[in-house]
Design an enzyme around this catalytic site. Sequence first.
Site, short mmCIF file in Angstrom:
data_model
loop_
_atom_site.label_atom_id
_atom_site.label_comp_id
_atom_site.label_asym_id
_atom_site.label_seq_id
_atom_site.Cartn_x
_atom_site.Cartn_y
_atom_site.Cartn_z
N LYS B 204 0.84 -1.20 0.00
CA LYS B 204 0.00 0.00 0.00
C LYS B 204 0.87 1.25 0.00
O LYS B 204 1.50 1.57 1.00
CB LYS B 204 -0.93 0.05 1.20
CG LYS B 204 -1.96 1.17 1.04
CD LYS B 204 -2.59 1.61 2.34
CE LYS B 204 -1.78 2.67 3.07
NZ LYS B 204 -1.73 4.00 2.40
N GLU B 278 9.86 0.79 10.48
CA GLU B 278 10.84 1.89 10.32
C GLU B 278 10.08 3.16 10.65
O GLU B 278 9.22 3.59 9.89
CB GLU B 278 11.36 1.96 8.88
CG GLU B 278 12.02 0.69 8.38
CD GLU B 278 13.38 0.44 8.97
OE1 GLU B 278 13.85 1.29 9.76
OE2 GLU B 278 13.96 -0.60 8.65
N CYS B 312 13.05 10.54 7.70
CA CYS B 312 12.97 10.06 9.08
C CYS B 312 14.34 10.09 9.75
O CYS B 312 14.43 10.26 10.95
CB CYS B 312 12.38 8.66 9.12
SG CYS B 312 13.12 7.53 7.93
N GLU B 409 9.51 15.17 16.11
CA GLU B 409 9.88 15.13 14.71
C GLU B 409 9.03 16.12 13.92
O GLU B 409 7.80 16.04 13.93
CB GLU B 409 9.66 13.70 14.17
CG GLU B 409 10.15 13.51 12.76
CD GLU B 409 10.02 12.06 12.31
OE1 GLU B 409 9.03 11.42 12.66
OE2 GLU B 409 10.92 11.59 11.59
#
Lengths: 305, 499
Positions: B204, B278, B312, B409
């Site tokens: 996906k 991840e 990331c 983040e």
Amino acid sequence: MGTTEHAKQPVPAEAGSGAGKRLPILKTYKLYIGGKFPRTESGRYFTARAPNGTALANLCLSSRKDFREAVVAARAAVEKWSNATAYLRGQILYRIAEMLEGRRAQFVSELVAQGSTETDATAEVDASIDRLVYYAGWTDKFQQIFSCVNPVSTSHFNFSVCEPTGVVGIVAPEADGLLGLVSNLAPAIAGGNTCIVLASNTRPLCAVTLAEVLHAADVPGGVVNILTGTRDELSAQFASHMDVNAVILCSSDAAEIQATQIKAADNLKRTIVRQSSDWSAPEHQSPYLILDTQEIKTTWHPIGS
Amino acid sequence: MKRKPNARPRRKTAARAIDFQTDWTYAPAPESTGHIQLRERYGLFINGQFVNPKSGKYFATTNPANEKKLAEVAEAGIADADRAVRAARQAYETVWSRLSAAERGKYLYRIARIIQERAREFSVIESMDGGKAIRESRDVDVPLVAAHFFYYAGWADKLAYAFPGKTPKPLGVAGQIIPWNFPLLMAAWKIAPALATGNTVVLKPAETTPLTALKLAEVFRDADLPPGVVNIITGGGATGAALVNHPDIDKVAFTGSTDVGKLILKALAGRKTKYTLELGGKAANIIFEDAALDQAVEGIVNGIFFNQGHVCCAGSRLFVQESVADVVVEKLKERMETLIVGDPLDKNTDIGAINSRMQLDKIQAYIKIGRDEGADFYQTSCKLPAKGYWCAPALFTNASQSHRIVQEEIFGPVLAIQTFRTIEEVLEKANNTPYGLSGGVWTDKGAKIFKMTSKLRAGVIWANTFSKFDPGSPFGGYKESGVGREGGLQGLMPYLQLA
């Protein structure tokens, strides 16, 4: 303490109660936290019993606070243990085996008191000793098996190594009170992790005696912390504590496994579920079990031209 | 500085400064889009064909640089996810698991080659759909995609050598969910090792960047990959949940936020499904006073402004040793002024469009938070296009460890700068985060490099470099940045059972 019957020391079978015979010294089974042997802060206890119901000993019924203190001790020990040389860790694991060998009879009699046959108990103690020797030999070798230099397509030197995950909680198996514990503890500490172990609730004696062996084998304080108590009360704490990096749950109870995994998700704890009907089986000693509580770190540096 | 009395007087600093208004303008150099073929509407790629979704729903994917619709794509519902998983299961049982490992590998080689042949097309679509600069999609993303398939192709028939003493076997069907920051590259990271190890896949792609994955489906078809071996279903979070919750998947591979990663873990609790995650990061990039400062500045820029900061493993926390902090920040600001923000398809563009309106809102909210918290804000003076989603490169100085811009983040071109005096101090600060994905160290002292790289609790450490990737290099996080590794030999393990 509110027991109606006195818990008896399982070991000295020859010590009778006849006139003129010496009154045996009973052993007090305590916790092992930060290299010390405290009682539970809660003041509670439970009674370990032989299969026929005979009381064997009173043990500490550890509380959540005991667990938290054990985590603090384990965390404090990470720096020193994870940076100890692999050679030193190997020496110490081998030393544990040596100490255990010297106290074979005591462990056998504890296992017998908890329901094992003499033959099974002897086999379990011997297998535990041999397993420690096995992992003593891996401390300075698994890194060579699982590390690598990676041939990247740019002008960099790139390599991947194993590093210990950190603080590992071990909910030890109920069966095989000694071998089950050793089989899960040894690969974790061989890899440089520090541990908090919840001993078997039904066969707890050897776990406490093992703490004495660890202590005598120069395992630095805090590297292994051993609690006695109930899973009902404590396994959720192993899963939810935010300063525990990994939890090894020895269980075949689907509800317990699911509850642990849900709680462990809150800080992405590595959860390792192990189950076995026979901890002496060969699959329970492997360098891949060390790898379960290792992280892979990859480092890049330019080579220059 | 003392000068000899009769030496020629040096030019004043002001005269030496670069004039950005005249020296650094480039004529537009847009990449052509004439050869790009996109359908108006894409179905789901299931069992080797594009099919209409049972949900009957479609959604638009837009170009974040001009807010124009590029195509409509299907929104897969629970029934569609089920159909895709069934196709993958059937392909696993009837075809893929029966194929010899060497043949499996040959399919991957074919795929790698076709991607190389169609590299330009993939780069352009990637930049159109996601907003990243063509310089990056062309020079980084797409070459790495081809390399990734090429690398894992070779592993297919060599797995026994990877795990001494073990017999590796595939798991079955892998459900894979990927993010919008490196759409095609993440598809390759997921699909290549899964296929090499003998699994089949339902992938996906992210809601805002589905197009290159759908074009990748064309590659699979052209490579004659057996139908059902890779299935691609588009949609948003609900589609991802339908895939994760499907009882017949043996493995989940997810790249995305830490919050969603935790939800996935909870959904998988009690199941036998293996997983790799991840997740997010807040990497410390640490500059010591003995570093080559100009190179370090390049590394800082590469660390935080690469891919608009939608990374990331971005070096989003900068730690500069106090003695060189002023000079580093000054050099950094000068360098930032040269960064060209604008049309992702322009070959001179350094920083493209922010991926979506939602992400731009989030970045701007964090900028406001940082200012409110009291850190000093700086943003470059470049002009931004009128249409589309843009954020000029920005930094905060005097940020402190407790600031949200240091802890959380941001996933945008916003750098938080702190200073330090000693190694112990910077290690303490750098490791004081729930994340542990990556880190950077800049120093000329070898022993210091090894001390730092061994003490930083993160899965990827760049020393005197940053933001480097390779198919042979394992990638993944410590702590709350994830579980498992992707890439390299270690990237095989999550797709195998080792008997």
